[in-house]
Scaffold this motif. Structure first.
Motif, mmCIF file in Angstrom:
data_model
loop_
_atom_site.group_PDB
_atom_site.id
_atom_site.type_symbol
_atom_site.label_atom_id
_atom_site.label_comp_id
_atom_site.label_asym_id
_atom_site.label_seq_id
_atom_site.Cartn_x
_atom_site.Cartn_y
_atom_site.Cartn_z
ATOM 1 N N SER A 30 39.862 -7.021 2.203
ATOM 2 C CA SER A 30 40.128 -7.326 0.800
ATOM 3 C C SER A 30 39.612 -8.707 0.450
ATOM 4 C CB SER A 30 41.628 -7.257 0.498
ATOM 5 O OG SER A 30 42.320 -8.274 1.205
ATOM 6 N N HIS A 32 40.419 -11.857 -2.424
ATOM 7 C CA HIS A 32 41.302 -12.406 -3.454
ATOM 8 C C HIS A 32 40.560 -13.507 -4.196
ATOM 9 C CE1 HIS A 32 45.277 -11.249 -1.268
ATOM 10 N NE2 HIS A 32 44.286 -10.592 -0.713
ATOM 11 N N ILE A 47 42.861 -9.182 -6.930
ATOM 12 C CA ILE A 47 42.579 -8.730 -5.576
ATOM 13 C C ILE A 47 41.662 -7.523 -5.673
ATOM 14 C CG2 ILE A 47 43.502 -7.638 -3.489
ATOM 15 C CD1 ILE A 47 46.100 -9.020 -3.915
ATOM 16 N N LEU A 49 40.341 -4.426 -3.263
ATOM 17 C CA LEU A 49 40.705 -3.816 -1.990
ATOM 18 C C LEU A 49 39.666 -2.838 -1.455
ATOM 19 C CD1 LEU A 49 44.498 -3.179 -2.621
ATOM 20 C CD2 LEU A 49 43.513 -4.771 -1.000
#
Lengths: 114, 114
Positions: A30, A32, A47, A49
């Motif tokens: 992921s 961020h 975020i 993913l």
């Protein structure tokens, strides 16, 4: 290993667009994105993913290219309030879910001028 | 107001002093973090507590000692620090569900070691 952000700094006039890149040398679980204004705490933006995922937040959006192990943050029609330092944080696929090892890049300082 | 409160905001200490940084989160999160932010360096993860148990300790010198008495409070005890330990220490919390989740940062404690 920390992700690499580019550019290190950028100056924009109000209304201009910018792209901030975040690249990793390892496969990612992921990505961020955070923004920190001078003298303030970093604030979460989004975020990502999944590879290929794109997200939007007002006029700030991001994409995640899992194959290239990179993410890009897009700022369109920039406003004075967008000024600050933008950080990407990455979670490696080898650690992934259940890991807390979010590793941040050095940041990209964005200055928006009138 | 991010829901994460850090005290003190500024601290000056000598190399032989003992002091503590305090962090409190009012968000009901299950994980709390200490990060170190130095000039021109990325955010460095120091410690992570999940449900009051330490789950990450990134080779931090023993002169930094964390304590998490409950899910809302986190301390960083400091003793015999070095001038290079001068930095902004950020506390964060998150609700972990697979990924680390969105980190909510406090405004930080600015530490100067003389």
């Amino acid at each position: 290993q920390q992700p690499v952000q580019s550019p290190q700094a950028v100056i924009l006039r109000e209304g201009e667009d910018a792209v901030i890149n975040c690249s990793s040398s390892k496969a990612l679980y992921s990505v961020h994105w955070y923004r920190q204004k001078h003298g303030e705490a970093p604030v979460f933006l989004m975020i990502l993913l999944k590879g290929g995922e794109q997200k939007g937040h007002e006029k700030i959006s991001a994409s995640f290219n899992e194959k290239k192990q990179q993410s890009s943050l897009y700022l369109t029609a920039s406003q004075l309030s967008y000024s600050g330092t933008y950080f990407c944080g990455t979670l490696g696929r080898d650690s992934g879910a259940g890991s807390y090892q979010l590793t941040f890049g050095k940041g990209t300082k964005l200055s928006v001028i009138p | 107001e991010t829901g994460v409160t850090q005290t003190p905001r500024h601290l000056v200490m000598g190399m032989t002093n003992k002091k503590s940084l305090k962090c409190e989160q009012h968000l009901g999160h299950n994980a709390m973090y200490w990060y170190k932010q130095s000039a021109k360096k990325p955010l460095e993860l120091m410690f992570v507590y999940s449900l009051e148990e330490r789950v990450e300790n990134n080779s931090v010198p023993s002169r930094f000692s964390p304590e998490c008495p409950n899910s809302s409070h986190l301390f960083l005890h400091l003793h015999t620090l070095q001038p290079e330990d001068s930095a902004l220490y950020l506390c964060a919390s998150s609700q972990v569900t697979g990924d680390t989740g969105e980190l909510f940062f406090g405004e930080g404690s600015r530490l100067t070691v003389l």
